[in-house]
Design a protein around this motif. Structure first.
Motif, PDB file in Angstrom:
ATOM      1  N   GLU A   1     -16.729  51.131 -41.995  1.00  0.00           N
ATOM      2  CA  GLU A   1     -18.154  51.315 -41.773  1.00  0.00           C
ATOM      3  C   GLU A   1     -18.470  52.788 -41.525  1.00  0.00           C
ATOM      4  N   TYR A   2     -17.599  53.441 -40.778  1.00  0.00           N
ATOM      5  CA  TYR A   2     -17.804  54.873 -40.513  1.00  0.00           C
ATOM      6  C   TYR A   2     -17.684  55.661 -41.815  1.00  0.00           C
ATOM      7  N   ALA A   3     -16.709  55.308 -42.626  1.00  0.00           N
ATOM      8  CA  ALA A   3     -16.536  55.995 -43.914  1.00  0.00           C
ATOM      9  C   ALA A   3     -17.761  55.786 -44.805  1.00  0.00           C
ATOM     10  N   ASN A   4     -18.298  54.584 -44.802  1.00  0.00           N
ATOM     11  CA  ASN A   4     -19.498  54.307 -45.589  1.00  0.00           C
ATOM     12  C   ASN A   4     -20.688  55.119 -45.100  1.00  0.00           C
ATOM     13  N   LEU A   5     -20.796  55.257 -43.769  1.00  0.00           N
ATOM     14  CA  LEU A   5     -21.892  56.044 -43.212  1.00  0.00           C
ATOM     15  C   LEU A   5     -21.764  57.503 -43.643  1.00  0.00           C
ATOM     16  N   LYS A   6     -20.554  58.026 -43.626  1.00  0.00           N
ATOM     17  CA  LYS A   6     -20.355  59.411 -44.070  1.00  0.00           C
ATOM     18  C   LYS A   6     -20.764  59.591 -45.524  1.00  0.00           C
ATOM     19  N   SER A   7     -20.315  58.691 -46.379  1.00  0.00           N
ATOM     20  CA  SER A   7     -20.606  58.842 -47.812  1.00  0.00           C
ATOM     21  C   SER A   7     -22.092  58.639 -48.100  1.00  0.00           C
ATOM     22  N   SER A   8     -22.708  57.661 -47.442  1.00  0.00           N
ATOM     23  CA  SER A   8     -24.132  57.425 -47.679  1.00  0.00           C
ATOM     24  C   SER A   8     -24.975  58.565 -47.108  1.00  0.00           C
ATOM     25  N   SER A   9     -24.526  59.162 -46.016  1.00  0.00           N
ATOM     26  CA  SER A   9     -25.240  60.307 -45.445  1.00  0.00           C
ATOM     27  C   SER A   9     -25.140  61.515 -46.371  1.00  0.00           C
ATOM     28  N   LEU A  10     -23.959  61.704 -46.950  1.00  0.00           N
ATOM     29  CA  LEU A  10     -23.782  62.808 -47.897  1.00  0.00           C
ATOM     30  C   LEU A  10     -24.699  62.627 -49.111  1.00  0.00           C
ATOM     31  N   ARG A  11     -24.791  61.393 -49.606  1.00  0.00           N
ATOM     32  CA  ARG A  11     -25.654  61.147 -50.766  1.00  0.00           C
ATOM     33  C   ARG A  11     -27.115  61.441 -50.430  1.00  0.00           C
ATOM     34  N   LEU A  12     -27.537  61.054 -49.238  1.00  0.00           N
ATOM     35  CA  LEU A  12     -28.918  61.307 -48.836  1.00  0.00           C
ATOM     36  C   LEU A  12     -29.175  62.804 -48.715  1.00  0.00           C
ATOM     37  N   MET A  13     -28.236  63.535 -48.117  1.00  0.00           N
ATOM     38  CA  MET A  13     -28.431  64.978 -47.938  1.00  0.00           C
ATOM     39  C   MET A  13     -28.489  65.696 -49.281  1.00  0.00           C
ATOM     40  N   GLU A  14     -27.690  65.237 -50.234  1.00  0.00           N
ATOM     41  CA  GLU A  14     -27.754  65.819 -51.577  1.00  0.00           C
ATOM     42  C   GLU A  14     -29.082  65.471 -52.242  1.00  0.00           C
ATOM     43  N   ARG A  15     -29.539  64.265 -51.984  1.00  0.00           N
ATOM     44  CA  ARG A  15     -30.791  63.786 -52.581  1.00  0.00           C
ATOM     45  C   ARG A  15     -31.993  64.617 -52.116  1.00  0.00           C
ATOM     46  N   ILE A  16     -31.992  65.048 -50.851  1.00  0.00           N
ATOM     47  CA  ILE A  16     -33.121  65.826 -50.341  1.00  0.00           C
ATOM     48  C   ILE A  16     -32.874  67.332 -50.464  1.00  0.00           C
ATOM     49  N   GLY A  17     -31.723  67.713 -51.039  1.00  0.00           N
ATOM     50  CA  GLY A  17     -31.462  69.116 -51.317  1.00  0.00           C
ATOM     51  C   GLY A  17     -30.960  69.923 -50.134  1.00  0.00           C
ATOM     52  N   LEU A  18     -30.324  69.280 -49.176  1.00  0.00           N
ATOM     53  CA  LEU A  18     -29.779  70.009 -48.026  1.00  0.00           C
ATOM     54  C   LEU A  18     -28.578  70.831 -48.478  1.00  0.00           C
ATOM     55  N   SER A  19     -28.459  72.037 -47.983  1.00  0.00           N
ATOM     56  CA  SER A  19     -27.379  72.922 -48.413  1.00  0.00           C
ATOM     57  C   SER A  19     -26.012  72.356 -48.018  1.00  0.00           C
ATOM     58  N   LYS A  20     -24.998  72.762 -48.758  1.00  0.00           N
ATOM     59  CA  LYS A  20     -23.627  72.297 -48.484  1.00  0.00           C
ATOM     60  C   LYS A  20     -23.203  72.679 -47.078  1.00  0.00           C
ATOM     61  N   ARG A  21     -23.609  73.855 -46.636  1.00  0.00           N
ATOM     62  CA  ARG A  21     -23.220  74.305 -45.296  1.00  0.00           C
ATOM     63  C   ARG A  21     -23.787  73.372 -44.234  1.00  0.00           C
ATOM     64  N   ASN A  22     -25.049  73.012 -44.380  1.00  0.00           N
ATOM     65  CA  ASN A  22     -25.657  72.108 -43.413  1.00  0.00           C
ATOM     66  C   ASN A  22     -25.093  70.693 -43.518  1.00  0.00           C
ATOM     67  N   GLN A  23     -24.739  70.295 -44.728  1.00  0.00           N
ATOM     68  CA  GLN A  23     -24.090  68.993 -44.889  1.00  0.00           C
ATOM     69  C   GLN A  23     -22.789  68.936 -44.097  1.00  0.00           C
TER      70      GLN A  23
END
Length: 242
Positions: A183-205
């Protein structure tokens, strides 16, 4: 746990209006409001008292004044005398550190508590102690006649409020469970997808992902719900825009 509003602070023979004002301020900052004065030798409503109260003047204005300690303790289930003096008669002294748990251990048998403080010059008399159920003290590194009255009030306010806060935290079981690895791994991956979707920089990710590792179960669960809600909102906006 004894209700904060059922804890009274009783000052016996206070001599300094500044100390009365500072004690009121200490009480207010920690959530207490019941101040009782026995034979005050200073004016609790003086300009100096109100200046030291600084935002806690209402406690001075509602403080009750009594002719003797017995009257001030009427209706109180349990009274604790505070002292630093070692007296000729043998007493058992309970540290302020142990007092909160001691009171909690009485459960429903105690609904209201009074903490009794003596005056600046002579403290509590033997007669005053006879009206109290328990003697408590603030351990000192170096022997001194006593702490300043307002300082002593602040120590007791903090000790009791801190334990009440901890007990409330434990009752809510904040961060008491661990999130399963998948579940934690899924949260990490889904959070990364959301941050990429809204254009958050790699550093902030990277900052966000590292921050996830420091959070407990309830915090991660809350973030999961926030992430899910944002994803659903973005999906709706994308559908509307065609």
């Amino acid at each position: 746990m004894v209700d904060l509003q059922k804890i009274s602070f009783v000052l016996v023979d206070p001599e300094n209006d500044s100390n009365i004002g500072a004690a009121a301020r200490a009480m207010n900052t920690m959530g207490y409001s019941d101040l009782r004065l026995v034979r005050p030798k200073a004016d609790p409503l003086s300009g100096k008292a109100k200046a030291l109260a600084h935002g806690s003047e209402q406690i001075l204005e509602t403080a009750k004044i009594y002719d003797d300690l017995a009257s001030a303790l009427e209706g109180t289930d349990f009274s604790c005398a505070t002292t630093t003096r070692h007296r000729l008669q043998k007493y058992t002294y309970l540290s302020v550190r142990e007092l909160p748990q001691h009171l909690n251990g009485k459960a429903d048998s105690v609904k209201s508590v009074a903490l009794v403080f003596g005056g600046e010059t002579s403290g509590l008399s033997r007669g005053d102690l006879e009206h109290c159920d328990l003697l408590t003290t603030i351990p000192q590194y170096r022997p001194q006649p006593s702490l300043n009255l307002a300082q002593a009030v602040m120590v007791y306010c903090f000790a009791l409020s801190e334990v009440q806060t901890l007990i409330q935290t434990e009752d809510y079981r904040i961060n008491s469970q661990e999130m399963p690895l998948l579940e934690y791994a899924n949260l990490k991956s889904s959070s990364l997808r959301l941050m990429e979707r809204i254009g958050l920089s790699k550093r902030n990710q990277d900052y966000v992902i590292k921050g996830l590792a420091r959070l407990g179960y309830e915090d991660l669960y809350l973030l999961h719900n926030i992430r899910s809600s944002i994803d659903r909102l973005l999906d709706k906006l994308e559908v509307k825009s065609g």
